[in-house]
Scaffold this active site. Sequence first.
Site, PDB file in Angstrom:
ATOM      1  CE  LYS A  35       6.141-136.737 -24.828  1.00 46.62           C
ATOM      2  NZ  LYS A  35       7.307-135.957 -24.378  1.00 46.62           N
ATOM      3  CE  LYS A  53       4.730-136.405 -32.337  1.00 46.49           C
ATOM      4  NZ  LYS A  53       5.000-135.323 -31.411  1.00 46.49           N
ATOM      5  CE  LYS A 102      14.065-136.253 -30.193  1.00 50.87           C
ATOM      6  NZ  LYS A 102      13.693-135.088 -29.373  1.00 50.87           N
TER       7      LYS A 102
HETATM    8  P1  TYM Z   1      10.823-132.289 -29.208  1.00 50.66           P
HETATM    9  O1  TYM Z   1      12.178-132.590 -28.683  1.00 50.66           O
HETATM   10  O2  TYM Z   1       9.766-133.340 -29.109  1.00 50.66           O
HETATM   11  O3  TYM Z   1      10.885-131.877 -30.723  1.00 50.66           O
HETATM   12  C1  TYM Z   1      11.779-130.880 -31.160  1.00 50.66           C
HETATM   13  C2  TYM Z   1      11.182-130.068 -32.303  1.00 50.66           C
HETATM   14  O4  TYM Z   1      10.905-130.903 -33.443  1.00 50.66           O
HETATM   15  C3  TYM Z   1       9.562-130.714 -33.854  1.00 50.66           C
HETATM   16  N1  TYM Z   1       9.079-132.002 -34.397  1.00 50.66           N
HETATM   17  C4  TYM Z   1       8.554-132.171 -35.609  1.00 50.66           C
HETATM   18  N2  TYM Z   1       8.325-131.296 -36.624  1.00 50.66           N
HETATM   19  C5  TYM Z   1       7.793-131.795 -37.764  1.00 50.66           C
HETATM   20  N3  TYM Z   1       7.472-133.113 -37.933  1.00 50.66           N
HETATM   21  C6  TYM Z   1       7.691-134.013 -36.941  1.00 50.66           C
HETATM   22  N4  TYM Z   1       7.399-135.296 -37.122  1.00 50.66           N
HETATM   23  C7  TYM Z   1       8.249-133.551 -35.717  1.00 50.66           C
HETATM   24  N5  TYM Z   1       8.598-134.155 -34.559  1.00 50.66           N
HETATM   25  C8  TYM Z   1       9.102-133.201 -33.763  1.00 50.66           C
HETATM   26  C9  TYM Z   1       8.813-130.308 -32.602  1.00 50.66           C
HETATM   27  O5  TYM Z   1       7.624-129.640 -32.904  1.00 50.66           O
HETATM   28  C10 TYM Z   1       9.829-129.422 -31.933  1.00 50.66           C
HETATM   29  O6  TYM Z   1       9.787-128.116 -32.480  1.00 50.66           O
HETATM   30  N6  TYM Z   1       8.413-129.519 -25.883  1.00 50.66           N
HETATM   31  C11 TYM Z   1       9.458-129.429 -26.899  1.00 50.66           C
HETATM   32  C12 TYM Z   1      10.796-128.987 -26.343  1.00 50.66           C
HETATM   33  C13 TYM Z   1      10.735-127.682 -25.644  1.00 50.66           C
HETATM   34  C14 TYM Z   1      10.525-126.405 -26.240  1.00 50.66           C
HETATM   35  C15 TYM Z   1      10.579-125.465 -25.173  1.00 50.66           C
HETATM   36  C16 TYM Z   1      10.295-125.981 -27.535  1.00 50.66           C
HETATM   37  C17 TYM Z   1      10.915-127.482 -24.321  1.00 50.66           C
HETATM   38  N7  TYM Z   1      10.805-126.151 -24.024  1.00 50.66           N
HETATM   39  C18 TYM Z   1      10.401-124.108 -25.402  1.00 50.66           C
HETATM   40  C19 TYM Z   1      10.107-124.605 -27.742  1.00 50.66           C
HETATM   41  C20 TYM Z   1      10.150-123.689 -26.684  1.00 50.66           C
HETATM   42  C21 TYM Z   1       9.616-130.815 -27.482  1.00 50.66           C
HETATM   43  O7  TYM Z   1       9.181-131.787 -26.953  1.00 50.66           O
HETATM   44  O8  TYM Z   1      10.313-130.913 -28.585  1.00 50.66           O
END
Ligand code: TYM
Length: 332
Positions: free
Chosen positions: A112, A195, A198
Amino acid sequence: RPRLLSGMQPSADSLHLGNYVGALLSWKALQETHDAFFFLADLHAITVPQDPAVLRENTRRTTAQYIAAGIDPSRSTLFVQSQVPAHAELAWVLNTITGMGEASRMTQFKDKAAKQGQDAASVGLFTYPILQAGDILLYQANQVPVGEDQRQHIELTRDLANRFNSRFGQTFTVPEPYIVKDTAKIYDLQNPESKMSKSASSAAGVIWLLDDPAVTAKKIMRAVTDNDGEVRYDPAAKPGLSNLITIFAVLTGRTVDSVVDEFAGGGYGTLKKALAEAVVAELGPIRQRALELLDDPAELDRLLGINADRANEVASATVATVYDRVGFLPRA
Ligand code: TYM
């Protein structure tokens, strides 16, 4: 019941199929057997610039999608991270036991930050994984259902929990990642080496949960595949087609082999058409329900408030213990 925690950033106006398949589907199943906490990671979202009015709206929209996808706010605790002050409080303490080198190894930060230009990236983006560790440890979560891209952050969380426990006495449960292998990474339909994300460069590669069904079907029909015409699951040689097979298998509850068997004789078009139908059948009602929920934002806000109270009870107790362990003087 074992504790479960996970969250997503409300950083777009819709979640995508990767979020749904990689995370939401397991959340929905696991809430039946676990004491589950699911949240909107708005503190994380502001580690990159956000428009305030848009962030507020996207937080409601993401909440509506959680509920529409089957997260039940009377069974699971569904809350907004910024409404629970303990997240920011624990993050500070964890910052002080994390090494600069350790934080510098986080690949999501490197990716990022590279996108923004190293100097433009915020300090918040750098400490993002430490805030995430706090999210998990506050609730003494046993399991954290996420996609593969979050594995390194869960490893850091485990390291920090063990370090704190050995320095200050047993305080935190050391969590396990819960990553479903087959769906851990859903790929971009136009660029199947990356992947689904967003922040994809082309909207045509991302299936948004709130897309119009006709748009969803069109994106699937136009997904990038390959020229050899043979329906076969081979992620290395045929990443585009294999991604479509994975999605089809997951959404229909079938194995990859049975999907390949069914479509082996036909062309890619037949598979794509069946997949488009399956995706629309799955996401159509979710979209509908989410849009209905968004008609009553006050009700969503009310639900979130009640759930934040529940989250606060657990989280503030953990912070009280942590503050005591590290030697802060209690308020008389
Ligand atoms: P975020 O918002 O980027 O993504 C949310 C969830 O979606 C999963 N994900 C995917 N899984 C499969 N294929 C994909 N292409 C794909 N893109 C996204 C991510 O692995 C995630 O599970 N850091 C986290 C948010 C967070 C969090 C936490 C998660 C903040 N605190 C504590 C767990 C525990 C995040 O950026 O998710």
